[in-house]
Design an enzyme around this catalytic site. Structure first.
Site, PDB file in Angstrom:
ATOM      1  N   ASP A  80       0.714   3.544   2.397  1.00  9.65           N
ATOM      2  CA  ASP A  80       0.518   4.104   3.727  1.00  9.65           C
ATOM      3  C   ASP A  80      -0.685   5.050   3.642  1.00  9.65           C
ATOM      4  OD1 ASP A  80       1.625   3.871   6.401  1.00  9.65           O
ATOM      5  OD2 ASP A  80       2.132   5.980   6.255  1.00  9.65           O
ATOM      6  N   ASP A 124       0.851  -1.198   0.000  1.00 12.18           N
ATOM      7  CA  ASP A 124       0.000   0.000   0.000  1.00 12.18           C
ATOM      8  C   ASP A 124       0.881   1.239   0.000  1.00 12.18           C
ATOM      9  OD1 ASP A 124       0.309   1.051   2.995  1.00 12.18           O
ATOM     10  OD2 ASP A 124       0.167  -1.137   3.049  1.00 12.18           O
TER      11      ASP A 124
END
Length: 294
Positions: A212, A210
């Site tokens: 973050d 991802d």
């Protein structure tokens, strides 16, 4: 020339490896308690492999509760010479996208609730972690990832946070904009420091799941999204591991970086002042140097 034995520490999503010959799970006892799980030992194209799921099968250990000292001690006790850490991470860089692998070369350690050394009162030692990963082993991981068809980035700074919660937006922006970090995770520290104390070559393969929470085009991190990417990353990690024997070989020359001699001048406590009980606990980790009397 010594024989190479490769340890693989599997992070979130990687709880088993495929294709090992004559493989079995083994229970290993250590002076630092039980490791995260049994260790899976076998061979892959002639190379001895020891696999350890960092969080345990079924993912039962939180990052703060992983028995890091027991894990590294158990690997060393089984004769492991090189360790590849595979772990999930968030990315601070647009070009390091979910599904990419990053071969980490630096760390910033922001953990605070974990025992970070095998040494202490009764036997003091200071090792250098200026270069915290083994460059040669990291390069092999880069080649293996490419051979496995993975988009891989060679080099990057890993921010190790305590967790288990993900970052606030303010923290994410700080780590990215002001500190220049590349990725963020919760498990490579104190693991890398302990591997250095145990004189093991260590490489970190961070699998991006991802962005973050800094990225304006993405919502806050959700576990369901991470798990979706984790599945693909774990499959890619298994392919990478299968490519490693051809790159590493079964013989292990002395490490040019000196990882295998990290304790050579690190012990500070005089032999006559060392605590015998502490010395017993250090038999696997530091036996090479503790057997000396000067």
């Amino acid at each position: 020339m010594a024989s190479r034995k490769l340890g693989v520490i599997g992070g979130s999503g990687l709880y088993a490896v495929d294709g090992l010959q004559d493989a079995a799970w083994h229970t290993v006892e250590t002076p630092w308690g039980a490791p995260s799980d049994q260790l899976y030992c076998g061979t892959l194209d002639g190379l001895d492999i020891v696999f350890l799921p960092r969080h345990g099968r079924g993912h039962v250990h939180s990052p703060s509760d992983v028995p890091y000292r027991a894990n590294i001690d158990a690997l060393k006790r089984l004769g492991v010479t090189d360790v590849i850490s595979v772990s999930a991470c968030g990315s601070f860089r647009e070009d390091m996208a979910p599904g990419d692998f990053v071969i980490v070369d630096q760390f910033i350690d922001r953990t605070f609730a974990r025992a970070k050394s095998f040494f202490g009162s009764g036997c003091v030692a200071h090792v250098s972690v200026a270069q915290p990963v083994c460059g040669g082993l990291g390069s092999a991981c880069t080649e293996a990832a490419r051979a496995a068809g993975v988009r891989v980035h060679e080099g990057g700074t890993y921010l190790a946070m305590e967790g288990p919660q993900f970052s606030t937006l303010a923290e994410s922006n700080l780590y990215r904009d002001q500190w220049g970090c590349s990725v963020i995770g919760m498990t490579n520290m104190p693991e890398a420091k302990l591997a250095r104390e145990a004189e093991l070559c260590y490489a970190s393969v961070a699998m991006v799941t991802d962005y973050d929470c800094w990225h304006p085009g993405h919502d806050a991190v959700e576990v369901t999204d991470i798990i979706r990417v984790l599945t693909g990353n774990a499959d890619a990690a298994r392919r990478m591991i299968k490519a490693l024997p051809a790159l590493l070989g079964t013989d292990r020359p002395a490490c040019p970086q000196g990882c295998d001699r990290a304790l050579e001048h690190a012990l500070i406590t005089a032999p006559e002042a060392r605590d015998p009980e502490m010395i017993k606990k250090l038999d696997a980790v530091a036996g090479r140097v503790l057997s000396r009397r000067t």
